[in-house]
Design a protein around this motif. Structure first.
Motif, short mmCIF file in Angstrom:
data_model
loop_
_atom_site.label_atom_id
_atom_site.label_comp_id
_atom_site.label_asym_id
_atom_site.label_seq_id
_atom_site.Cartn_x
_atom_site.Cartn_y
_atom_site.Cartn_z
N VAL A 239 52.62 95.18 6.93
CA VAL A 239 51.64 94.35 6.22
C VAL A 239 50.81 93.58 7.24
O VAL A 239 51.17 93.47 8.42
N GLY A 240 49.71 93.03 6.77
CA GLY A 240 48.90 92.14 7.60
C GLY A 240 49.35 90.70 7.38
O GLY A 240 50.45 90.44 6.86
N CYS A 241 48.54 89.77 7.77
CA CYS A 241 48.91 88.36 7.59
C CYS A 241 47.65 87.50 7.61
O CYS A 241 46.61 87.89 8.15
N ASP A 242 47.79 86.34 6.99
CA ASP A 242 46.68 85.38 6.91
C ASP A 242 46.92 84.14 7.76
O ASP A 242 45.98 83.45 8.15
N ARG A 243 48.20 83.85 8.01
CA ARG A 243 48.54 82.75 8.90
C ARG A 243 50.01 82.90 9.27
O ARG A 243 50.86 83.12 8.40
N VAL A 244 50.31 82.77 10.55
CA VAL A 244 51.70 82.87 11.01
C VAL A 244 52.01 81.58 11.75
O VAL A 244 51.24 81.13 12.60
N SER A 245 53.15 80.98 11.41
CA SER A 245 53.51 79.71 12.05
C SER A 245 54.13 79.97 13.42
O SER A 245 54.50 81.10 13.76
N ALA A 281 49.65 77.92 15.77
CA ALA A 281 50.72 77.33 16.59
C ALA A 281 50.88 75.83 16.32
O ALA A 281 51.79 75.21 16.86
N ARG A 282 49.99 75.27 15.48
CA ARG A 282 50.10 73.84 15.18
C ARG A 282 51.14 73.56 14.10
O ARG A 282 51.45 72.41 13.82
N ILE A 283 51.62 74.59 13.44
CA ILE A 283 52.64 74.35 12.41
C ILE A 283 53.87 75.21 12.66
O ILE A 283 53.79 76.26 13.31
N ASP A 284 54.98 74.76 12.12
CA ASP A 284 56.25 75.41 12.39
C ASP A 284 56.83 76.03 11.12
O ASP A 284 57.14 77.22 11.05
N ASP A 285 56.97 75.17 10.08
CA ASP A 285 57.59 75.60 8.83
C ASP A 285 56.50 76.15 7.90
O ASP A 285 55.79 75.40 7.24
N GLY A 286 56.40 77.46 7.85
CA GLY A 286 55.32 78.08 7.09
C GLY A 286 55.40 77.80 5.61
O GLY A 286 54.38 77.59 4.95
N VAL A 287 56.61 77.80 5.05
CA VAL A 287 56.75 77.59 3.61
C VAL A 287 56.26 76.19 3.24
O VAL A 287 55.55 76.00 2.25
N ALA A 288 56.61 75.22 4.04
CA ALA A 288 56.23 73.84 3.71
C ALA A 288 54.78 73.53 4.09
O ALA A 288 54.14 72.71 3.45
N GLN A 289 54.29 74.18 5.14
CA GLN A 289 53.04 73.68 5.73
C GLN A 289 51.80 74.57 5.54
O GLN A 289 50.69 74.08 5.75
N ILE A 290 51.97 75.83 5.18
CA ILE A 290 50.76 76.67 5.04
C ILE A 290 50.13 76.43 3.67
O ILE A 290 50.80 76.56 2.64
N PRO A 291 48.83 76.06 3.65
CA PRO A 291 48.19 75.83 2.35
C PRO A 291 48.00 77.16 1.61
O PRO A 291 47.53 78.14 2.19
N VAL A 347 56.68 91.77 19.36
CA VAL A 347 57.61 90.68 19.69
C VAL A 347 58.39 90.30 18.44
O VAL A 347 57.97 90.58 17.31
N SER A 348 59.52 89.61 18.67
CA SER A 348 60.30 89.12 17.53
C SER A 348 59.54 87.98 16.85
O SER A 348 58.77 87.26 17.50
N ALA A 349 59.80 87.82 15.55
CA ALA A 349 59.17 86.72 14.80
C ALA A 349 60.00 85.46 15.02
O ALA A 349 60.68 84.97 14.11
#
Ligand code: MRU
Length: 363
Positions: A239-245, A281-291, A347-349
């Protein structure tokens, strides 16, 4: 990639540097039409209304939106205003912010009279870089696919969600670049295409571009993937992605998370094609922080398609009065991602895997 046998990119600037041409993706697969955008407001509308969509393409389009703004007024206030307006068009894909910040950095350092020409140059560079990045993702992804290719004459079956093909980028695509490379390398590859409700980017766009490219594919209902994996009919999910923490959590089109869960349960590799422009790279927890973008519920309650007489019509699916909701993206936790395929390698996620990619990954 090809449209009716002719090579095309998903956007191209006018030679006079007074307009941007884009493919109107709302009309595919039933019609192929090019839209000419001549003002930043046109570009804002094209992104917001999904004339263009897909994280890398949104970024490149916005860059040209800044260039159009600079044609009219290259002062500091106009630059800041263009960046602010274009940045507000869609919330989840971080490539938008990445491209606008790159434009702003380049232009703010110049006197206003030099900005218009530099803006077109920089937007061209963003578009050309995107093509090179995606081709590199294709090459790294091909190596992974070669490692999986069945030796018993069976086809290699890849499942994908949404559209992360060339239509979602300037060319090549991210998730589909390895598939295009596999085809060129002579691998017998077949793609399971999730229809991707509610906007059906899989059924409308991925199926169309794979067909144009002559790649075997089968459109499936979004709910079919788990069943196919249980029966050994999926060799890999890409799959692709729109934002990765920074720790590797992946935002992508709604429904991606469920595919990752099914892949995990069935021991199927779940790869995410990630250009570095999609890393936040400014965020860590994707579930909590990605709008997460909430879109119109009409995309859920109604469906458009071609009727027997050739007209494209819209029909209502739900009873009058039923409530609907439309979160457009979800976040797959890093632990469900087998690896990230980037332009710099696989690379590993994990925070360590992402940091190993080096410069440009630290926000
Ligand atoms: O809402 P869209 O169509 O812009 O969403 C697109 C996706 O989720 C893609 O999978 C993603 O942007 C990756 S594009 C290479």
């Amino acid at each position: 990639m090809r449209v009716d046998g002719r090579h095309r990119r998903s956007l191209w600037p006018a030679q006079a540097r007074d307009a941007l041409h884009v493919i109107d993706q709302r009309l595919l697969p039933h019609a192929f039409a090019v839209e000419r955008l001549t003002t930043p407001a046109d570009v804002e509308h094209a992104i917001r209304d999904m004339v263009v969509r897909g994280a890398p393409l949104i970024g490149a389009t916005a860059a040209y939106g800044v260039a159009l703004a600079m044609n009219a007024d290259a002062g500091d206030a106009a630059l800041a205003d263009a960046v602010r307006r274009l940045g507000a068009t869609r919330p989840t894909a971080v490539n938008l912010r990445w491209a606008l910040e790159r434009m702003q950095r380049r232009l703010a350092a110049l006197p206003p009279q030099a900005r218009a020409a530099a803006a077109w140059d920089e937007a061209d560079a963003i578009a050309n870089d995107d093509v090179a990045v995606n081709e590199a993702i294709g090459t790294h992804g091909l190596a992974l696919l070669r490692g999986l290719a069945p030796r018993d004459g069976r086809r290699l079956n890849v499942l994908t969600h949404c559209n992360a093909g060339w239509l979602a980028t300037v060319d090549w695509g991210t998730a589909l670049a390895p598939v295009y490379k596999a085809q060129a390398a002579g691998l017998d590859v077949h793609v399971w295409v999730d229809e991707t409700r509610p906007r059906n980017q899989g059924a409308s766009l991925t199926a169309w571009e794979l067909g144009q490219q002559g790649i075997a594919h089968t459109v499936i209902a979004d709910n079919a993937g788990g069943h196919l994996m249980q029966h050994g009919r999926v060799d890999a999910v890409i799959v692709g992605c729109d934002r990765v923490s920074a720790r590797g959590d992946v935002a992508n089109k709604i429904g991606t998370y469920l595919k990752a869960l099914a892949a995990h349960d069935n021991g199927v590799p779940f790869w995410v094609a990630m250009p570095l422009s999609t890393l936040d790279a400014r965020i860590d927890d994707g579930v909590a922080q990605i709008p997460i973008e909430e879109r119109s519920v009409r995309e859920v309650t109604h469906l458009a398609g071609r009727a027997a007489d050739g007209r494209v019509v819209e029909v209502q699916l739900v009873p009058d009065g039923s409530a609907a909701a439309n979160p457009a993206f979800d976040v797959t936790p890093a632990r469900l991602v087998t690896a990230l395929i980037t332009e710099r390698g696989v690379v590993s996620a994990t925070a360590a895997g992402i940091a190993s990619l080096g410069e440009g990954t630290h926000g």
